[in-house]
Each structure stands twice: as structure tokens, then as C-alpha cells.
Design an enzyme around this catalytic site. Structure first.
Site, PDB file in Angstrom:
ATOM      1  N   LEU A  31       0.859  -1.173   0.000  1.00 56.89           N
ATOM      2  CA  LEU A  31       0.000   0.000   0.000  1.00 56.89           C
ATOM      3  C   LEU A  31       0.903   1.232   0.000  1.00 56.89           C
ATOM      4  CD1 LEU A  31      -2.556  -1.067   2.784  1.00 56.89           C
ATOM      5  CD2 LEU A  31      -2.920  -1.147   0.298  1.00 56.89           C
ATOM      6  N   ASP A  32       0.452   2.300  -0.634  1.00 52.45           N
ATOM      7  CA  ASP A  32       1.225   3.539  -0.609  1.00 52.45           C
ATOM      8  C   ASP A  32       1.443   3.995   0.832  1.00 52.45           C
ATOM      9  OD1 ASP A  32       1.303   3.624  -3.375  1.00 52.45           O
ATOM     10  OD2 ASP A  32      -0.490   4.877  -3.528  1.00 52.45           O
ATOM     11  N   LYS A  33       2.472   4.762   1.052  1.00 53.93           N
ATOM     12  CA  LYS A  33       2.812   5.237   2.396  1.00 53.93           C
ATOM     13  C   LYS A  33       1.599   5.833   3.110  1.00 53.93           C
ATOM     14  CE  LYS A  33       5.489   8.842   4.736  1.00 53.93           C
ATOM     15  NZ  LYS A  33       6.380  10.015   4.551  1.00 53.93           N
TER      16      LYS A  33
END
Length: 330
Positions: A140-142
Site C-alpha cells: 500500500l502507498d505510504k
């Protein structure tokens, strides 16, 4: 500054007045703001061909260019980082990733990642240290929160990866989006590839796009200004939900890359300030379903929205009458 790790970002009108270090950190999701400031201070970043300070305020039409230094050899040291565990056995672990946590080491993120936390919690991952991302099956993106599964052994890693590739894993997200769709549900079918101008972004206008499909359903809305959408990833392209929602005119609230800053200001009913206060992109991996890599049993996990997203929904409720009142999934 051509070559490995080179980048080039045009400054759009909506980014005018943005600090250079903030702008760069938003355009390079794997790079922290502090590391972006280091790059700028070292002269690796130029604005219209000239070095500037991290606090320099950008102007519309300028061009920010530069290059990332060669990555240092990865060193994975276990770190005692607390994890919100939904499920764990000898083969896998499912967690609720908080916003702000990077999944694996990257430039500017040599510590504090999910990989470092997993190595501390799961000793069996030591056997996967030869991997660039030990145990990581997907990411998942940051600044995207939510459910994420990691493997504890090589066989589970391979079998889970195969499920993601065959699209047998079901991934459902919640997103706060600007505006309200005209229909109650639908599907976005727009191919996604690298943006033809900004190579660090994805776009539906790419010349080398791949098919992408996102199903969605309207759960709630607020005074025509914002909506809570439940989304199902049918394909899994980079930034798919964020790109698709932006393409159909309903960007994710707080999205610094694909969102429109003026969208919050234009919100009706005095909700603009509430939406503009979003601390990050309001995107959350809510439900994750897959087959257990050893037993074959179908597993499904729900990760409740984190406090920042739940709090923003509560503030929207307080400022207007939500409709329909379907509630936020727990």
C-alpha cells in the site's frame, strides 16, 4: 540530469506557492520530506536549471528536475515497531497498516518500515532475507492505510503472489472523494500507464496504458461536497483508485498528486475547510479476502478506518446532514 533515477516535474497552477521540499516529497512517494530536503540542499534538484533552497516557493510554469542517488545496499535490521495484527499463524500475518508507514525500505526510508517491523515479530522471515522485500506480497502507498498480508515462508510467499497475479484476491477500499457521483454505483474502465509529461505519475492518457477496472458503490454523501465510496479493485495498477477517481472528476480527498486543491475550497455548505484539513489521501484498504496458502480455506479480514479518516467523517457529519445514512463500515 538524465540517467538512472532522473525525474522532471512541471509545476502546475495548483502547486504555485508550494515549498520545493513539500512539492518534491509529494511527487516522489517513496521519498520522505527530510530526504527531499537533503537532495535539494546537496544540489541534486534544480528549478528551471538553478539550485534552490528547500523552502523556495514554486511558481506556475516552472520545471523541477533532478536525480536520485544510487540506492545503498539494503540492510534489514529487525526493529521493535508495534503492529495492529488482524490474524497470524505460522504461514502468514495480516495487519492493519497505519497511514504514514512505508511498506519496504526505499530512498529516505532506511528504517521504520513494515519490513523492519515484520523481521522483529516474525523470526522465520530471516530465511527470506535474500529477497529485496522479505515477506511482502503486495503493498500500500505510504499514506494509504488498511489491511495487508505478508508471508512468513517461501512457499506461502509464492502461493499468495500467484493469487494476486490471477486476481483471485478480493480487495475492497473506502475512499472519501470530492463531489458526489450521479449514480449510486458503477465501474470505471480506463487504461492506466505512465503520464506522458510527468513520468512519476500515472495517467489514463498514457500512450502505453494497460487495462484497468475499478468497481465502486456510493455509501454516503455530504451536501454535494464529498462522498464516501466503497471500491473494488478488479485489476491492480499503480495508484489505480486515485487515478480513476481523479479521471472521473471525483479525486480522493487530500490526495497531493492527483487531487485538486481548489476542489476543497469550492465545496458547498462550508465544508471546504473541513475537507482541506485532510492530513493525507483519504484512501483505506478496508477488506481483504484470499485463500490460505497452506489449507486453501477462504479468509476475509476487515480493517476499520483509522482515527484520522474516522475523525474527518465525524466532522463532515457535524457540519452537514449525511445522505444516505448507510454508516461507515466497522
Amino acid at each position: 540530469m538524465a540517467g538512472e533515477g532522473a525525474f522532471r516535474f512541471p509545476v502546475e497552477a495548483e502547486a504555485a506557492g508550494r515549498r520545493l521540499d513539500l512539492f518534491l516529497g509529494e511527487r516522489l512517494p517513496s521519498v520522505s520530506r527530510s530526504f527531499a530536503a537533503e537532495l535539494i540542499a546537496s544540489g541534486r534538484v534544480l528549478v528551471d536549471g538553478r539550485p534552490r533552497k528547500p523552502a523556495y516557493r514554486l511558481k506556475a510554469g516552472q520545471c523541477v528536475s533532478g536525480s536520485l542517488p544510487p540506492p545503498r545496499p539494503a540492510v534489514f535490521r529487525p526493529e521493535p515497531i508495534a503492529l495492529d495484527v488482524l490474524y497470524e499463524d505460522e504461514h502468514l500475518i495480516v495487519i492493519c497498516k497505519p497511514p504514514g508507514m512505508v511498506v519496504h525500505p526505499a530512498p529516505g526510508h532506511d528504517s521504520g518500515t513494515l519490513v523492519h517491523a515484520l523481521l522483529h515479530r516474525c523470526p522465520t522471515l530471516e530465511a527470506l532475507r535474500g529477497e529485496l522485500r522479505p515477506g511482502i506480497v503486495h503493498r500500500l502507498d505510504k499514506d494509504t492505510s488498511g489491511a495487508l498480508v505478508a508471508a512468513k515462508d517461501a512457499a506461502s510467499l509464492e502461493r499468495l503472489a500467484a493469487q494476486f497475479k490471477s486476481r483471485s484476491v478480493e480487495k475492497r477500499y473506502l475512499a472519501l472523494a470530492h463531489g458526489v457521483p450521479a449514480a449510486a454505483q458503477g465501474t470505471v474502465r480506463l487504461p492506466i500507464g505512465r503520464d506522458p509529461v510527468d513520468r512519476k505519475k500515472m495517467s489514463v492518457r498514457s500512450r502505453k496504458a494497460r487495462p484497468a477496472e475499478t468497481g465502486w458503490r456510493l455509501r454516503r454523501s455530504w451536501a454535494g461536497a464529498a462522498s464516501l465510496l466503497e471500491l473494488r479493485l478488479i485489476t491492480g495498477r499503480t495508484h489505480q483508485i486515485r487515478v480513476h477517481l481523479a479521471a472521473v472528476g471525483h479525486p480522493v480527498v487530500g490526495d497531493p498528486v492527483y487531487g485538486r486543491r481548489r476542489a476543497a475550497k469550492e465545496a458547498a455548505g462550508g465544508l471546504g475547510a473541513t475537507l482541506a484539513a485532510a492530513p493525507r489521501q483519504m484512501l483505506h484498504a478496508w477488506r481483504l479476502s484470499f485463500d490460505h496458502p497452506e489449507t486453501g480455506e477462504r479468509l476475509s479480514f476487515v480493517c476499520p478506518p483509522p482515527p484520522d479518516m474516522a475523525g474527518l467523517i465525524a466532522r463532515l457529519d457535524a457540519a452537514s446532514d449525511p445522505a444516505p445514512a448507510a454508516g461507515c463500515p466497522a
